[in-house]
Design an enzyme around this catalytic site. Sequence first.
Site, PDB file in Angstrom:
ATOM      1  N   ARG A 140       0.824  -1.209   0.000  1.00 24.41           N
ATOM      2  CA  ARG A 140       0.000   0.000   0.000  1.00 24.41           C
ATOM      3  C   ARG A 140       0.860   1.262   0.000  1.00 24.41           C
ATOM      4  O   ARG A 140       0.509   2.268  -0.626  1.00 24.41           O
ATOM      5  CB  ARG A 140      -0.917  -0.027   1.225  1.00 24.41           C
ATOM      6  CG  ARG A 140      -1.983   1.068   1.252  1.00 24.41           C
ATOM      7  CD  ARG A 140      -3.036   0.742   2.290  1.00 24.41           C
ATOM      8  NE  ARG A 140      -4.084   1.754   2.323  1.00 24.41           N
ATOM      9  CZ  ARG A 140      -4.266   2.616   3.309  1.00 24.41           C
ATOM     10  NH1 ARG A 140      -3.457   2.597   4.367  1.00 24.41           N
ATOM     11  NH2 ARG A 140      -5.247   3.490   3.282  1.00 24.41           N
ATOM     12  N   HIS A 184       0.242   4.177  -2.653  1.00 25.81           N
ATOM     13  CA  HIS A 184      -0.097   5.526  -2.208  1.00 25.81           C
ATOM     14  C   HIS A 184       1.014   6.524  -2.540  1.00 25.81           C
ATOM     15  O   HIS A 184       0.750   7.723  -2.633  1.00 25.81           O
ATOM     16  CB  HIS A 184      -0.402   5.526  -0.711  1.00 25.81           C
ATOM     17  CG  HIS A 184      -1.786   5.069  -0.389  1.00 25.81           C
ATOM     18  ND1 HIS A 184      -2.585   5.684   0.542  1.00 25.81           N
ATOM     19  CD2 HIS A 184      -2.533   4.062  -0.908  1.00 25.81           C
ATOM     20  CE1 HIS A 184      -3.764   5.075   0.589  1.00 25.81           C
ATOM     21  NE2 HIS A 184      -3.743   4.076  -0.273  1.00 25.81           N
ATOM     22  N   VAL A 203       0.433   9.761  -6.086  1.00 22.92           N
ATOM     23  CA  VAL A 203       0.553  11.185  -5.755  1.00 22.92           C
ATOM     24  C   VAL A 203       1.843  11.712  -6.374  1.00 22.92           C
ATOM     25  O   VAL A 203       2.928  11.543  -5.828  1.00 22.92           O
ATOM     26  CB  VAL A 203       0.552  11.400  -4.231  1.00 22.92           C
ATOM     27  CG1 VAL A 203       0.598  12.888  -3.896  1.00 22.92           C
ATOM     28  CG2 VAL A 203      -0.692  10.765  -3.608  1.00 22.92           C
ATOM     29  N   GLY A 244       3.580  10.629  -8.780  1.00 22.49           N
ATOM     30  CA  GLY A 244       4.526   9.637  -9.271  1.00 22.49           C
ATOM     31  C   GLY A 244       5.273   8.884  -8.181  1.00 22.49           C
ATOM     32  O   GLY A 244       5.203   9.216  -7.002  1.00 22.49           O
ATOM     33  N   ASP A 276       7.973   8.510  -6.251  1.00 24.53           N
ATOM     34  CA  ASP A 276       9.123   9.337  -5.881  1.00 24.53           C
ATOM     35  C   ASP A 276       9.408   9.353  -4.383  1.00 24.53           C
ATOM     36  O   ASP A 276      10.186  10.177  -3.903  1.00 24.53           O
ATOM     37  CB  ASP A 276       8.906  10.775  -6.369  1.00 24.53           C
ATOM     38  CG  ASP A 276       7.639  11.409  -5.778  1.00 24.53           C
ATOM     39  OD1 ASP A 276       6.984  10.780  -4.922  1.00 24.53           O
ATOM     40  OD2 ASP A 276       7.315  12.553  -6.179  1.00 24.53           O
ATOM     41  N   SER A 306       7.718  10.390  -2.026  1.00 23.85           N
ATOM     42  CA  SER A 306       7.241  11.580  -1.313  1.00 23.85           C
ATOM     43  C   SER A 306       6.421  11.210  -0.086  1.00 23.85           C
ATOM     44  O   SER A 306       6.391  11.955   0.896  1.00 23.85           O
ATOM     45  CB  SER A 306       6.422  12.474  -2.254  1.00 23.85           C
ATOM     46  OG  SER A 306       5.326  11.769  -2.806  1.00 23.85           O
ATOM     47  N   ASN A 315      -4.361   8.610   4.304  1.00 26.10           N
ATOM     48  CA  ASN A 315      -3.146   8.063   4.913  1.00 26.10           C
ATOM     49  C   ASN A 315      -3.115   8.151   6.440  1.00 26.10           C
ATOM     50  O   ASN A 315      -2.491   7.311   7.097  1.00 26.10           O
ATOM     51  CB  ASN A 315      -1.910   8.791   4.368  1.00 26.10           C
ATOM     52  CG  ASN A 315      -1.680   8.524   2.890  1.00 26.10           C
ATOM     53  OD1 ASN A 315      -2.089   7.497   2.362  1.00 26.10           O
ATOM     54  ND2 ASN A 315      -1.018   9.455   2.219  1.00 26.10           N
ATOM     55  N   HIS A 349      -6.284  -5.803  -2.495  1.00 23.02           N
ATOM     56  CA  HIS A 349      -7.049  -6.019  -1.264  1.00 23.02           C
ATOM     57  C   HIS A 349      -7.236  -7.503  -0.972  1.00 23.02           C
ATOM     58  O   HIS A 349      -8.003  -7.867  -0.082  1.00 23.02           O
ATOM     59  CB  HIS A 349      -8.405  -5.313  -1.352  1.00 23.02           C
ATOM     60  CG  HIS A 349      -8.295  -3.829  -1.212  1.00 23.02           C
ATOM     61  ND1 HIS A 349      -9.365  -2.983  -1.284  1.00 23.02           N
ATOM     62  CD2 HIS A 349      -7.210  -3.026  -0.998  1.00 23.02           C
ATOM     63  CE1 HIS A 349      -8.964  -1.722  -1.122  1.00 23.02           C
ATOM     64  NE2 HIS A 349      -7.660  -1.736  -0.954  1.00 23.02           N
ATOM     65  N   ASP A 368     -10.224  -9.569   2.867  1.00 20.44           N
ATOM     66  CA  ASP A 368     -10.902 -10.735   2.302  1.00 20.44           C
ATOM     67  C   ASP A 368     -10.722 -11.903   3.263  1.00 20.44           C
ATOM     68  O   ASP A 368     -10.077 -11.770   4.306  1.00 20.44           O
ATOM     69  CB  ASP A 368     -10.438 -11.046   0.869  1.00 20.44           C
ATOM     70  CG  ASP A 368      -9.178 -11.886   0.761  1.00 20.44           C
ATOM     71  OD1 ASP A 368      -8.544 -12.190   1.791  1.00 20.44           O
ATOM     72  OD2 ASP A 368      -8.796 -12.238  -0.372  1.00 20.44           O
ATOM     73  N   THR A 426      -9.063 -14.604   3.153  1.00 26.53           N
ATOM     74  CA  THR A 426      -7.722 -15.190   3.280  1.00 26.53           C
ATOM     75  C   THR A 426      -6.714 -14.045   3.237  1.00 26.53           C
ATOM     76  O   THR A 426      -5.865 -13.986   2.351  1.00 26.53           O
ATOM     77  CB  THR A 426      -7.420 -16.202   2.152  1.00 26.53           C
ATOM     78  OG1 THR A 426      -7.519 -15.527   0.879  1.00 26.53           O
ATOM     79  CG2 THR A 426      -8.390 -17.361   2.183  1.00 26.53           C
ATOM     80  N   ASP A 450      -4.087 -14.086  -3.197  1.00 27.49           N
ATOM     81  CA  ASP A 450      -4.740 -14.971  -4.163  1.00 27.49           C
ATOM     82  C   ASP A 450      -6.026 -14.318  -4.655  1.00 27.49           C
ATOM     83  O   ASP A 450      -6.272 -13.138  -4.403  1.00 27.49           O
ATOM     84  CB  ASP A 450      -5.014 -16.351  -3.542  1.00 27.49           C
ATOM     85  CG  ASP A 450      -5.925 -16.271  -2.308  1.00 27.49           C
ATOM     86  OD1 ASP A 450      -6.535 -15.195  -2.067  1.00 27.49           O
ATOM     87  OD2 ASP A 450      -6.030 -17.273  -1.589  1.00 27.49           O
TER      88      ASP A 450
END
Length: 326
Positions: A71, A75, A79, A81, A83, A85, A103, A202, A247, A249, A254
């Site tokens: 994540r 994330h 934003v 690219g 980089d 940040s 965030n 997810h 989910d 699992t 998967d």
Amino acid sequence: MASCSSSSSWPFFFFVLVSSLCMFGMNISTTSAQLSSDFYATSCPNLLPTIQAAVVNAVSNEARMGASLLRLHFHDCFVNGCDASILLDDTSSFTGEKTAGPNANSVRGFDVIDTIKTQVENLCPKTVSCADILAVAARDSVAALGGRSWVVQLGRRDAKTASMSDANSNLPAATLGLSGLITSFSNKGFTTKEMVILSGSHSIGQARCTTFRSRIHNETNIDTSFATSLKSSCPTSGNDNNLSPLDSTAVVFDNTYFKDLVSKKGLLHSDQELFNGGSTDAQVTTYSNDNPTFLTDFAVAMVKMGNLSPLTGSNGEIRTNCRKLN
């Protein structure tokens, strides 16, 4: 990538990955084309095994960390690219991305990245960007939890600024409907199919009660027993930070995420929107029945994700501490 020709000497999966890239018609910009898989082959030859070992250790200690590192990369890239940040702490000249709505009290894994950065700096001082570490850590997290690996293109440099407002406006919210999701990803150059594929991230991780409370208490396109099972830990008020798996699992990467959507057991509103009588229902059904294809397509889409507007050449810098500018 210069061509889509094949070679019998290539490993089978690499051939599948290249073929899939060609099938997707991925447009890699001139800037991102400067990235290469062997960027650190001479300057930091032990980089990849060092990152992999640190990620495997972190995920072994806490399986949820795999989702958190994946994540972080997402994330970051959405934003301005890829980089790094997102890793910057606030300064007197800018308010960074860590406290943006999508965030705040949610994005995590910064300590793991700090640990990796310290190890890499000891190996190869002032050589490897935090942005590249994020990209490799995301790949290794997916692989550590059962997903398919991919070849990470390297050579990104780190941003010298960050923007809370850009994070608030660019990151898709859990409350988005299907059209909003399509638009959010389209703004970054992704097709609707790629949006569905990347939503499959997810497959791992957990979400806070505050992000799914309205869904389990108010929505009708949800399995009744599933909603009931969540209400005790996520009542109509309070317990905002209580966690539930995305989910069934959530520590294995998967296609169960898609199976859950077909069963109306998507945790977030934005998840279930992918299977709610709209244009993406057929794709969700396909992936719910075909784990290998989902894993391959996800690897391909992540290569494209990592190519979102990277800083290269003399742009940006190589931070020695991922949290602050040099």
